[in-house]
Structures are given as structure tokens and as C-alpha cells.
Scaffold this motif. Structure first.
Motif, PDB file in Angstrom:
ATOM      1  N   GLY A 223       3.890  -0.970   7.974  1.00 47.14           N
ATOM      2  CA  GLY A 223       3.203  -2.132   7.431  1.00 47.14           C
ATOM      3  C   GLY A 223       2.514  -1.813   6.115  1.00 47.14           C
ATOM      4  O   GLY A 223       2.516  -2.631   5.176  1.00 47.14           O
ATOM      5  N   GLU A 224       1.947  -0.625   6.016  1.00 42.85           N
ATOM      6  CA  GLU A 224       1.262  -0.220   4.793  1.00 42.85           C
ATOM      7  C   GLU A 224       2.253  -0.078   3.643  1.00 42.85           C
ATOM      8  O   GLU A 224       1.981  -0.503   2.508  1.00 42.85           O
ATOM      9  CB  GLU A 224       0.532   1.103   5.030  1.00 42.85           C
ATOM     10  CG  GLU A 224      -0.322   1.554   3.862  1.00 42.85           C
ATOM     11  CD  GLU A 224      -1.142   2.786   4.192  1.00 42.85           C
ATOM     12  OE1 GLU A 224      -2.059   3.103   3.411  1.00 42.85           O
ATOM     13  OE2 GLU A 224      -0.872   3.423   5.231  1.00 42.85           O
ATOM     14  N   ALA A 225       3.427   0.500   3.903  1.00 39.94           N
ATOM     15  CA  ALA A 225       4.438   0.672   2.858  1.00 39.94           C
ATOM     16  C   ALA A 225       4.974  -0.675   2.388  1.00 39.94           C
ATOM     17  O   ALA A 225       5.209  -0.888   1.190  1.00 39.94           O
ATOM     18  CB  ALA A 225       5.580   1.549   3.367  1.00 39.94           C
ATOM     19  N   PHE A 226       5.165  -1.605   3.327  1.00 38.24           N
ATOM     20  CA  PHE A 226       5.654  -2.933   2.942  1.00 38.24           C
ATOM     21  C   PHE A 226       4.628  -3.651   2.069  1.00 38.24           C
ATOM     22  O   PHE A 226       4.986  -4.304   1.081  1.00 38.24           O
ATOM     23  CB  PHE A 226       5.959  -3.746   4.195  1.00 38.24           C
ATOM     24  CG  PHE A 226       6.519  -5.121   3.918  1.00 38.24           C
ATOM     25  CD1 PHE A 226       7.636  -5.296   3.111  1.00 38.24           C
ATOM     26  CD2 PHE A 226       5.924  -6.247   4.477  1.00 38.24           C
ATOM     27  CE1 PHE A 226       8.157  -6.562   2.862  1.00 38.24           C
ATOM     28  CE2 PHE A 226       6.439  -7.513   4.241  1.00 38.24           C
ATOM     29  CZ  PHE A 226       7.557  -7.672   3.428  1.00 38.24           C
ATOM     30  N   ALA A 227       3.366  -3.535   2.415  1.00 42.51           N
ATOM     31  CA  ALA A 227       2.323  -4.157   1.597  1.00 42.51           C
ATOM     32  C   ALA A 227       2.309  -3.573   0.194  1.00 42.51           C
ATOM     33  O   ALA A 227       2.123  -4.290  -0.798  1.00 42.51           O
ATOM     34  CB  ALA A 227       0.959  -3.979   2.262  1.00 42.51           C
ATOM     35  N   GLN A 228       2.540  -2.271   0.074  1.00 42.46           N
ATOM     36  CA  GLN A 228       2.594  -1.659  -1.257  1.00 42.46           C
ATOM     37  C   GLN A 228       3.816  -2.139  -2.022  1.00 42.46           C
ATOM     38  O   GLN A 228       3.756  -2.348  -3.243  1.00 42.46           O
ATOM     39  CB  GLN A 228       2.605  -0.134  -1.143  1.00 42.46           C
ATOM     40  CG  GLN A 228       2.508   0.588  -2.483  1.00 42.46           C
ATOM     41  CD  GLN A 228       1.232   0.225  -3.230  1.00 42.46           C
ATOM     42  OE1 GLN A 228       0.131   0.292  -2.678  1.00 42.46           O
ATOM     43  NE2 GLN A 228       1.369  -0.175  -4.497  1.00 42.46           N
ATOM     44  N   THR A 229       4.926  -2.336  -1.322  1.00 39.55           N
ATOM     45  CA  THR A 229       6.121  -2.888  -1.960  1.00 39.55           C
ATOM     46  C   THR A 229       5.830  -4.277  -2.520  1.00 39.55           C
ATOM     47  O   THR A 229       6.243  -4.616  -3.640  1.00 39.55           O
ATOM     48  CB  THR A 229       7.286  -2.959  -0.961  1.00 39.55           C
ATOM     49  OG1 THR A 229       7.578  -1.654  -0.471  1.00 39.55           O
ATOM     50  CG2 THR A 229       8.541  -3.537  -1.604  1.00 39.55           C
TER      51      THR A 229
END
Length: 298
Positions: A223-229
Motif C-alpha cells: 500500500g505504501e509503494a502504491f501511494a508513492q506511485t
């Protein structure tokens, strides 16, 4: 001898257009980026496989594990997503399976209260659009439009097919039925008109990358990586939008983004986007209306 395909090798729906050669596009209020959020609100049939968190039971009928995992979206995930989006003042443009109107009317009721917009998204997400005879496909489109209008009180103006699937005639049938814009073609950062046999239809930018389905199920992002994307995508579009306006689609599925360990990070991405001033938080219909009014020749 190999069988000769009768399918056309090239389409004639639009001409090639390099974005650097187009006149500058300007959004309302001088916004650089029009951001639209597309929750895919779906119904799945119990007797066939579909999106799965694990392949362990995906071939079983019934596949209770994966079916109930998807069912989380309608029971819990959509409500968490609505809460997050309302907090940041963002209205959804829902890609809506018409079967949702029958099975989960409470979702329609809540979406109407929030002022969300509804797009046609097929009857359910277990039935793709591709191999049906013409009259059957025409009936699917008609049924979806009529069901959503009856339930939501407004005829859907946009369309996103289940799995972004089409036949060679889908765009003609959609335009014939009065659909004004389609989100199946993910090849641009600006709207553009498509050729159809009668009437007109506009392509609105959608995304298979800024999309929780690909991010979580196919790429294994957190979820954190998707938010950064999402933040990275927005930052570049915001910079590019100083020269010519861009569209950013954020494409979501409540059975994915609606889990607590993901939704908290999505909220942080919305906080980032809404902290900028030159952003237009729009619905699909609003983007289509502005583009047609200001950039399409009569």
C-alpha cells in the motif's frame, strides 16, 4: 494452410497525434492536472473464477476463499473508500456493474448522497465484452444503461468495459446508445475524439498502472509503494501541466484499496494531491464537458 483472420489489422478510430504537437490544453481555473478517481464497484458470479488473491482454490466451484475476498469490497471496502475520498473532497466516477443496483442498492444510495457519477461497467465482472453476437452486445449495453438510470436516477454518460474489453463494434454500439465518453483506451494523457458510425464519443484517459489491481495483484506492491506511485505520477503530470493540461486517473477496487493496511496510504496520497492549488478534482462527465465545449469543433 493457416486460417486467414478476418479481423482488421488496423483500426480507424482516431489518427495518430503527438502530444507535443497539439495546441495547449487549459483546465478550469488554470489547473494543470484534472484528477478523476474511478472506483470499480462490481458484482461477481458465484459459479466461475475471477480476480483472485490466491490460485490455491481458483479452479474450485464454488471458490469460497476468493469469492468472499472479493465480496469484502461491497460489504466493507467501499465504505472505507467513500470515507477517505469525502475527507479530501473528491467525488468518484464509479465504473458500475449494473448487477450492483440489484444486489447492493445501499451502495447506490450512498453514492448518490455523495454526488458521485456513474459509468456503465457491463452487467457484472464475470462477463467480458468481446465474443457476443452484435444484438447480444447491443442488449448488454442497453440493459446496463437502463438499469443504472432506473436505480441511480441518471443515465450513465461514460463507459468502462469489464477488463477494458471490446469487440470491433463496441464503440459504435456505445455511441448509438448515447454514451458520451469511454475509458477503455489507456493511450493518452488528454481526452480525444474517436470515430464512430453515428453520433460521437470521447476517449478519457484511464490507467492500468495507476490502478490498484495491477499494483497489488500483478506487481505485488505494498500500500505504501502504491501511494508513492500515485504521488510520483501526479508530481510529473503537475510539472508537465504547466505547458499543457493533463488528466490523471486513479483507478481503484474496493476489495483491494479498501483494506485498512492500504487505505491509510491512499489517504496520504490524496493529502499530497489536494495540497496543490492548480488541481481540478473532477468527474468524468465534467472533464468531457469542458473538453467538448472548449476544444472540439462543432
Amino acid at each position: 494452410m493457416s486460417e486467414v483472420s478476418t479481423a482488421p489489422q488496423h483500426h480507424d478510430r482516431f489518427d495518430y497525434s503527438a502530444i507535443i504537437d497539439r495546441p495547449p490544453l487549459r483546465w478550469p481555473g488554470g489547473a494543470r492536472v484534472a484528477v478523476w478517481i474511478v472506483p470499480n464497484v462490481e458484482h461477481f458470479l458465484f459459479d466461475r473464477p475471477s480476480s483472485s488473491i490466491t490460485q490455491l482454490t481458483a479452479g474450485f466451484v464454488p471458490d469460497v476463499l476468493n469469492y468472499s475476498w472479493r465480496d469484502f469490497g461491497a460489504r466493507v471496502g467501499i465504505w472505507r473508500l467513500m470515507e477517505v475520498m469525502e475527507k479530501y473532497g473528491v467525488k468518484g466516477t464509479v465504473a458500475l456493474n449494473s448487477d450492483v443496483c440489484e444486489h447492493y442498492p445501499r451502495i447506490i444510495e450512498a453514492g448518490k448522497a455523495l454526488g458521485w457519477e456513474w459509468m456503465g461497467h457491463g452487467t457484472n465482472n464475470s462477463t467480458m465484452i468481446n465474443g457476443q453476437p452484435e444484438e447480444e452486445e447491443r442488449q448488454i449495453v442497453r440493459t446496463v444503461i437502463e438499469t443504472i438510470e432506473r436505480s441511480a436516477g441518471k443515465k450513465p454518460r461514460g463507459w468502462l468495459s469489464p477488463g477494458l474489453t471490446e469487440s470491433h463494434r463496441s464503440l459504435d454500439l456505445l455511441a448509438e446508445a448515447g454514451i458520451e465518453y469511454v475509458a477503455n483506451w489507456v493511450n493518452d494523457e488528454q481526452p480525444y475524439p474517436m470515430r464512430v458510425k453515428s453520433g460521437s464519443i470521447l476517449s478519457l484517459p484511464y490507467s492500468v498502472e495507476i490502478n490498484d489491481f495491477a499494483a497489488f495483484l500483478e506487481q505485488g506492491q505494498s500500500g505504501e509503494a502504491f501511494a508513492q506511485t500515485i504521488r510520483d505520477q501526479f508530481d510529473v503530470l503537475y510539472e508537465d501541466g504547466a505547458q499543457t493540461g493533463r488528466v490523471m486517473a486513479i483507478c481503484l477496487h474496493p476489495f483491494l484499496i479498501g483494506h485498512p493496511h492500504r487505505s491509510k496510504h491512499f489517504a496520504s496520497a490524496l493529502a499530497h494531491i489536494t495540497s496543490r492549488r492548480e488541481v481540478w478534482l473532477a468527474t468524468g462527465g465534467e472533464i468531457a464537458d469542458w473538453y467538448k465545449r472548449n476544444y472540439l469543433k462543432n
